[in-house]
Design a protein around this motif. Structure first.
Motif, PDB file in Angstrom:
ATOM      1  N   HIS A  84       8.456  48.112   5.782  1.00  0.00           N
ATOM      2  CA  HIS A  84       7.776  48.963   6.577  1.00  0.00           C
ATOM      3  C   HIS A  84       7.285  48.991   8.073  1.00  0.00           C
ATOM      4  CE1 HIS A  84       4.434  47.333   2.974  1.00  0.00           C
ATOM      5  NE2 HIS A  84       4.539  49.359   3.364  1.00  0.00           N
ATOM      6  N   ILE A  85       7.676  49.720   8.780  1.00  0.00           N
ATOM      7  CA  ILE A  85       8.249  50.498  10.148  1.00  0.00           C
ATOM      8  C   ILE A  85       7.416  49.706  10.758  1.00  0.00           C
ATOM      9  CG2 ILE A  85       9.295  52.022   9.271  1.00  0.00           C
ATOM     10  CD1 ILE A  85       8.322  53.709   9.631  1.00  0.00           C
ATOM     11  N   VAL A  86       7.363  50.159  11.956  1.00  0.00           N
ATOM     12  CA  VAL A  86       5.998  49.658  13.537  1.00  0.00           C
ATOM     13  C   VAL A  86       5.393  51.361  13.464  1.00  0.00           C
ATOM     14  CG1 VAL A  86       6.151  50.305  15.629  1.00  0.00           C
ATOM     15  CG2 VAL A  86       7.923  48.526  14.135  1.00  0.00           C
ATOM     16  N   SER A  87       5.553  52.729  12.819  1.00  0.00           N
ATOM     17  CA  SER A  87       4.285  52.966  12.807  1.00  0.00           C
ATOM     18  C   SER A  87       3.698  53.067  11.624  1.00  0.00           C
ATOM     19  CB  SER A  87       5.062  54.310  12.877  1.00  0.00           C
ATOM     20  OG  SER A  87       5.924  54.624  11.560  1.00  0.00           O
TER      21      SER A  87
ATOM     22  N   ALA B 299      10.705  43.771  11.312  1.00  0.00           N
ATOM     23  CA  ALA B 299      11.493  42.413  11.067  1.00  0.00           C
ATOM     24  C   ALA B 299      11.978  42.659  12.250  1.00  0.00           C
ATOM     25  CB  ALA B 299      12.332  42.494  10.149  1.00  0.00           C
ATOM     26  N   GLN B 300      12.636  44.047  12.746  1.00  0.00           N
ATOM     27  CA  GLN B 300      12.611  43.776  13.975  1.00  0.00           C
ATOM     28  C   GLN B 300      12.840  44.245  15.307  1.00  0.00           C
ATOM     29  OE1 GLN B 300      14.083  48.388  13.402  1.00  0.00           O
ATOM     30  NE2 GLN B 300      16.753  47.764  12.582  1.00  0.00           N
ATOM     31  N   ALA B 301      11.016  43.933  15.287  1.00  0.00           N
ATOM     32  CA  ALA B 301       9.507  43.851  16.221  1.00  0.00           C
ATOM     33  C   ALA B 301       9.517  43.121  15.975  1.00  0.00           C
ATOM     34  CB  ALA B 301       8.396  44.810  16.116  1.00  0.00           C
ATOM     35  N   ALA B 302       9.091  42.246  15.129  1.00  0.00           N
ATOM     36  CA  ALA B 302       9.264  40.359  14.655  1.00  0.00           C
ATOM     37  C   ALA B 302      10.322  39.427  15.454  1.00  0.00           C
ATOM     38  CB  ALA B 302       8.811  40.280  13.722  1.00  0.00           C
ATOM     39  N   ARG B 303      11.366  39.743  15.182  1.00  0.00           N
ATOM     40  CA  ARG B 303      12.666  39.232  16.077  1.00  0.00           C
ATOM     41  C   ARG B 303      12.805  39.618  17.449  1.00  0.00           C
ATOM     42  NH1 ARG B 303      16.309  41.650  13.434  1.00  0.00           N
ATOM     43  NH2 ARG B 303      16.199  40.325  11.205  1.00  0.00           N
ATOM     44  N   THR B 304      12.533  40.389  17.805  1.00  0.00           N
ATOM     45  CA  THR B 304      12.364  41.049  19.655  1.00  0.00           C
ATOM     46  C   THR B 304      11.150  40.490  20.595  1.00  0.00           C
ATOM     47  OG1 THR B 304      13.313  43.361  19.385  1.00  0.00           O
ATOM     48  CG2 THR B 304      11.787  43.104  20.940  1.00  0.00           C
TER      49      THR B 304
ATOM     50  N   ARG C  26       1.953  40.508  17.721  1.00  0.00           N
ATOM     51  CA  ARG C  26       2.113  40.126  16.995  1.00  0.00           C
ATOM     52  C   ARG C  26       0.951  40.351  15.785  1.00  0.00           C
ATOM     53  NH1 ARG C  26       2.258  34.672  20.965  1.00  0.00           N
ATOM     54  NH2 ARG C  26       4.645  35.067  21.591  1.00  0.00           N
ATOM     55  N   SER C  27      -0.512  40.223  15.747  1.00  0.00           N
ATOM     56  CA  SER C  27      -1.468  40.773  15.162  1.00  0.00           C
ATOM     57  C   SER C  27      -1.515  41.420  14.293  1.00  0.00           C
ATOM     58  CB  SER C  27      -2.509  40.263  14.975  1.00  0.00           C
ATOM     59  OG  SER C  27      -2.845  41.456  16.385  1.00  0.00           O
ATOM     60  N   ASP C  28      -0.808  42.853  14.763  1.00  0.00           N
ATOM     61  CA  ASP C  28      -0.528  43.510  14.045  1.00  0.00           C
ATOM     62  C   ASP C  28       0.179  43.545  12.661  1.00  0.00           C
ATOM     63  OD1 ASP C  28      -1.772  45.689  15.065  1.00  0.00           O
ATOM     64  OD2 ASP C  28      -0.614  45.675  16.794  1.00  0.00           O
ATOM     65  N   LEU C  29       1.885  42.599  12.809  1.00  0.00           N
ATOM     66  CA  LEU C  29       2.703  42.151  12.440  1.00  0.00           C
ATOM     67  C   LEU C  29       2.679  41.016  11.362  1.00  0.00           C
ATOM     68  CD1 LEU C  29       5.780  42.073  15.267  1.00  0.00           C
ATOM     69  CD2 LEU C  29       5.030  43.693  13.804  1.00  0.00           C
ATOM     70  N   LEU C  30       1.202  40.816  11.425  1.00  0.00           N
ATOM     71  CA  LEU C  30       0.805  39.714   9.954  1.00  0.00           C
ATOM     72  C   LEU C  30      -0.033  40.592   9.765  1.00  0.00           C
ATOM     73  CD1 LEU C  30       0.141  36.320  12.397  1.00  0.00           C
ATOM     74  CD2 LEU C  30       1.989  36.978  11.215  1.00  0.00           C
TER      75      LEU C  30
ATOM     76  N   LEU D  35      15.844  39.811  -2.358  1.00  0.00           N
ATOM     77  CA  LEU D  35      15.369  40.860  -2.262  1.00  0.00           C
ATOM     78  C   LEU D  35      13.538  41.302  -2.368  1.00  0.00           C
ATOM     79  CD1 LEU D  35      17.340  43.195  -4.593  1.00  0.00           C
ATOM     80  CD2 LEU D  35      17.800  43.526  -2.018  1.00  0.00           C
ATOM     81  N   VAL D  36      13.040  39.614  -2.796  1.00  0.00           N
ATOM     82  CA  VAL D  36      11.778  39.783  -3.438  1.00  0.00           C
ATOM     83  C   VAL D  36      11.332  39.562  -1.520  1.00  0.00           C
ATOM     84  CG1 VAL D  36       9.964  37.791  -3.853  1.00  0.00           C
ATOM     85  CG2 VAL D  36      11.722  39.226  -4.902  1.00  0.00           C
ATOM     86  N   ARG D  37      11.741  38.245  -1.176  1.00  0.00           N
ATOM     87  CA  ARG D  37      11.275  37.592   0.498  1.00  0.00           C
ATOM     88  C   ARG D  37      11.460  39.043   1.517  1.00  0.00           C
ATOM     89  NH1 ARG D  37      14.928  32.613  -0.706  1.00  0.00           N
ATOM     90  NH2 ARG D  37      13.498  31.672  -0.858  1.00  0.00           N
ATOM     91  N   ALA D  38      12.582  40.965   1.000  1.00  0.00           N
ATOM     92  CA  ALA D  38      12.374  41.832   2.183  1.00  0.00           C
ATOM     93  C   ALA D  38      11.127  42.083   1.401  1.00  0.00           C
ATOM     94  CB  ALA D  38      13.470  42.696   1.727  1.00  0.00           C
ATOM     95  N   VAL D  39      10.514  42.319   0.767  1.00  0.00           N
ATOM     96  CA  VAL D  39       8.948  43.051   0.076  1.00  0.00           C
ATOM     97  C   VAL D  39       8.290  42.298   0.948  1.00  0.00           C
ATOM     98  CG1 VAL D  39       7.427  42.967  -1.398  1.00  0.00           C
ATOM     99  CG2 VAL D  39       9.577  43.086  -1.932  1.00  0.00           C
TER     100      VAL D  39
END
Length: 228
Positions: free
Chosen positions: A6-9, A107-112, A136-140, A197-201
């Motif tokens: 999924h993406i940030v939006s 993942a990119q947002a979390a890494r940043t 952070r809570s949004d990403l979780l 691939l499963v971990r990327a879900v």
């Protein structure tokens, strides 16, 4: 494959409290209290993000309120001392602000966030205009996905892709976000690929493989493969 990530939006907060450059120290504190946030973007013009003010930017005023720093402290903490004397958002803000685009992956947002050690990021469009904010809570939130929803995506995006018919059936079991692939595979080299691939879900907490019955080659002593 067309599911995760999924993406940030998808998870960002669209209604955002913000400041202009002239906002006073007291206004900033009040807005943080009212919105229950630890940082606020600073905008100018039609909404272009030019900086961000966090609680960390405000604390030096309290820290140095009733004492004069010694010479060593003055040399070592010039930036904090400057913020201790600041009275507007323009003087307090960190600029340029660290931001993220709406189409960035979670993942990119979390890494940043992890690399910069920040709790939230303003989300800006291609013109630098404020579109939202992600925390952070949004990403979780992805870890709140229903187990069956995760299982269906794993079946569709991983199992059917790596183990299409007439391969032996691979069952997908999910409990509290932990995925187990149950069954036999002809090519065991695909197991670590499947795990990746499963971990990327989105929402997957862990992944394991549980062999079931003898291998296709007839070797009944097949060892349980270890996943990376």
């Amino acid at each position: 494959m067309h599911g995760s990530p999924h993406i940030v939006s998808d998870v960002m907060t669209h209604t955002v409290a913000s400041l202009d450059r002239d906002a006073s120290f007291k206004e900033i504190v009040r807005l943080m209290q009212d919105w229950k946030v630890s940082a606020l973007p600073v905008i100018e013009g039609e909404g272009r993000v030019v900086g961000i003010v966090s609680e960390a930017d405000l604390l030096p005023k309290e820290e140095f309120r009733d004492k004069d720093p010694d010479r060593h402290t003055q040399l070592r903490r010039l930036a904090d001392l400057a913020k201790a004397g600041a009275v507007t958002a323009a003087e307090l803000m960190t600029s340029p602000a660290l931001t993220v685009r709406p189409d960035a992956t979670l993942a990119q947002a979390a890494r940043t966030m992890a690399q910069a050690r920040v709790k939230r990021l303003p989300v800006v469009d291609e013109l630098g205009m404020l579109a939202g904010i992600v925390s952070r809570s949004d990403l979780l939130k992805v870890f709140l996905r229903d187990d069956e929803e995760i299982a269906e995506e794993v079946r569709r995006e991983v199992v059917s892709y790596l183990f299409p018919a007439p391969s032996p059936m691979i069952r997908v079991e999910v409990h509290d976000g932990a995925v187990t692939l149950v069954g036999r595979v002809r090519d065991t080299s695909l197991i670590p690929v499947a795990a990746h691939l499963v971990r990327a879900v989105e929402g997957v907490v862990d992944v394991d493989f549980a062999p079931e019955g003898p291998s296709v080659s007839g070797d009944s002593s097949e060892a349980r493969p270890s996943l990376p």
